[in-house]
Design a protein around this motif. Structure first.
Motif, mmCIF file in Angstrom:
data_model
loop_
_atom_site.group_PDB
_atom_site.id
_atom_site.type_symbol
_atom_site.label_atom_id
_atom_site.label_comp_id
_atom_site.label_asym_id
_atom_site.label_seq_id
_atom_site.Cartn_x
_atom_site.Cartn_y
_atom_site.Cartn_z
ATOM 1 N N ASN A 97 0.796 -1.227 0.000
ATOM 2 C CA ASN A 97 0.000 0.000 0.000
ATOM 3 C C ASN A 97 0.827 1.275 0.000
ATOM 4 O OD1 ASN A 97 -2.412 -1.559 0.161
ATOM 5 N ND2 ASN A 97 -2.099 -1.788 2.369
ATOM 6 N N GLU A 98 2.127 1.184 -0.110
ATOM 7 C CA GLU A 98 2.976 2.373 -0.206
ATOM 8 C C GLU A 98 4.200 2.037 -1.049
ATOM 9 O OE1 GLU A 98 5.577 3.066 3.488
ATOM 10 O OE2 GLU A 98 3.768 2.128 4.333
ATOM 11 N N THR A 99 4.898 3.049 -1.502
ATOM 12 C CA THR A 99 6.015 2.825 -2.407
ATOM 13 C C THR A 99 7.187 2.112 -1.717
ATOM 14 O OG1 THR A 99 7.588 3.856 -3.934
ATOM 15 C CG2 THR A 99 7.031 5.096 -1.934
ATOM 16 N N VAL A 100 7.812 1.215 -2.457
ATOM 17 C CA VAL A 100 9.038 0.555 -1.986
ATOM 18 C C VAL A 100 10.169 0.800 -2.975
ATOM 19 C CG1 VAL A 100 7.846 -1.253 -0.686
ATOM 20 C CG2 VAL A 100 8.349 -1.610 -3.104
ATOM 21 N N ARG A 101 9.953 1.714 -3.914
ATOM 22 C CA ARG A 101 10.945 1.980 -4.958
ATOM 23 C C ARG A 101 12.272 2.415 -4.350
ATOM 24 N NH1 ARG A 101 10.557 2.788 -10.325
ATOM 25 N NH2 ARG A 101 8.267 2.826 -10.213
#
Length: 374
Positions: free
Chosen positions: A65-69
């Motif tokens: 549900n959130e960026t892991v980039r």
């Protein structure tokens, strides 16, 4: 704040993906990591928000549900957690090791190559007891390790794996086997008020429950400077009961145990059949106090038998870690002593993220000797 804080980190911002199976351990690791990085913000967390869904036909899905980039990701999962359930076709169903391992793969799939690096932390190694082939049988552990390697995992971290040689299946992949020995010894020595004088009198014997655990017993024996014994486990190989050859006889080989304290060491307690049989025999031979120290306590047939042995004075305590699920009812038993490994695990993650050598953490001998001297 996070980009500035992690600007000098070799592998980028640290991110924890904690599956439901490892929820409590993950929260504790998160708190210790915040201490080690000096983060004072009470609202800050390294834990990435994810959703785990179980459909009513048994299928599953993981959503991030959130960026892991660009993050340095650490997936924490306890494949031994049998306390989680879901509704499948209207029936309450427990989540087993195969489903827990599938969830790890679902997380990697959901990351979709966006993270800078992915590490998997399985304190209890998946299919660790199906680690070698003796006949026409599956080789589950090697197949699982190959799957993780092919999915792009950078490193796999586990604790006291049943057979360290499993890493030969993935010779080009980082594989670290961490031993909780020092933490267990520390808790054991402190809780039982064992003094240096008692150790110097050699009033204790370290026992290996079978030949497979002998190397571990030798290690305990060397650092505690105590005598060692072993039980020869004779099995009936003409038949298989519940997937294993039944034990016919336990035969003790070693020094006289009369009026000696006993420490039985092994990697895990499953049903407890072997350990409890050994406790009975040692007491019959005149042993004083009998303890068991294991990395993982599964209690596959429940704690009732251990209650009985404790009440009869045949077993004084079981020391085990919080690296895999233990029901609350067991944690509250007077004979069960849990050793918290959260700080050590957080320290390992901290070192890996900053690309600091792990040699000092992996070598526990010096730490144990310091504990014993105190």
């Amino acid at each position: 704040m996070s980009e500035e804080f992690f600007s000098d980190t070799p592998y980028g911002e640290l991110g924890l993906i904690v599956l439901k199976s490892c929820c409590q351990l993950g929260k504790e690791v998160d708190e210790f990591l915040k201490e080690q990085y000096g983060i004072k913000d009470p609202d800050f967390t390294f834990i990435t928000d994810i959703s785990e869904v179980r459909f009513s036909n048994g299928e599953g899905k993981v959503t991030i549900n959130e960026t892991v980039r660009g993050k340095d990701i650490y997936i924490l999962a306890d494949i031994g957690n049998y306390g989680l359930t879901y509704k499948m076709y209207g029936m309450e169903t427990r989540i087993g090791p195969d489903e827990h391992f599938a969830d790890i793969k679902r997380v990697i799939s959901a990351i979709n190559g966006k993270a800078r690096r992915i590490n998997v932390i399985m304190p209890l190694m998946y299919s660790s007891r199906q680690h070698r082939r003796k006949a026409r049988e599956s080789l589950d552990n090697a197949m699982a390790l190959h799957e993780l390697e092919h999915m792009g995992v950078h490193g796999i971290y586990t604790f006291d794996v049943h057979d360290p040689n499993v890493q030969n299946a993935i010779p080009l992949l980082t594989f670290e086997n961490i031993y909780p020995t020092a933490e267990i010894v520390k808790n054991f020595v402190e809780n039982e008020n064992i003094t240096q004088d008692e150790l110097e009198k050699k009033d204790m014997i370290i026992i290996s429950p079978d030949t497979g655990a002998m190397a571990r017993a030798v290690y305990y024996s060397n650092v505690l400077k105590q005598d060692i014994g072993i039980f020869y486990k004779r099995r009936d190989y003409s038949k298989i009961v519940d997937g294993k050859n039944p034990i016919v006889e336990h035969k003790y080989i070693g020094k006289d145990v009369t009026d000696k304290d006993i420490l039985i060491v092994d990697d895990m307690i499953a049903s407890g059949e072997s350990v409890l049989d050994i406790c009975s025999q040692l007491k019959e031979q005149g042993a004083k106090r009998v303890y068991a120290a294991v990395s993982f306590s599964l209690f596959t047939e429940g704690p009732a038998k251990f209650d009985e042995f404790y009440e009869k004075g045949l077993l004084d305590a079981v020391y085990s870690t919080n690296l895999t699920y233990v029901p609350e009812e067991v944690k509250n038993r007077p004979w069960f002593k849990q050793v918290n490994m959260s700080k050590l695990l957080a320290t390992f993650i901290h070192h890996i993220n900053l690309d600091i050598s792990l040699s000092g953490l992996l070598d526990k001998t010096r730490g144990i000797k310091r504990i014993v001297k105190k």
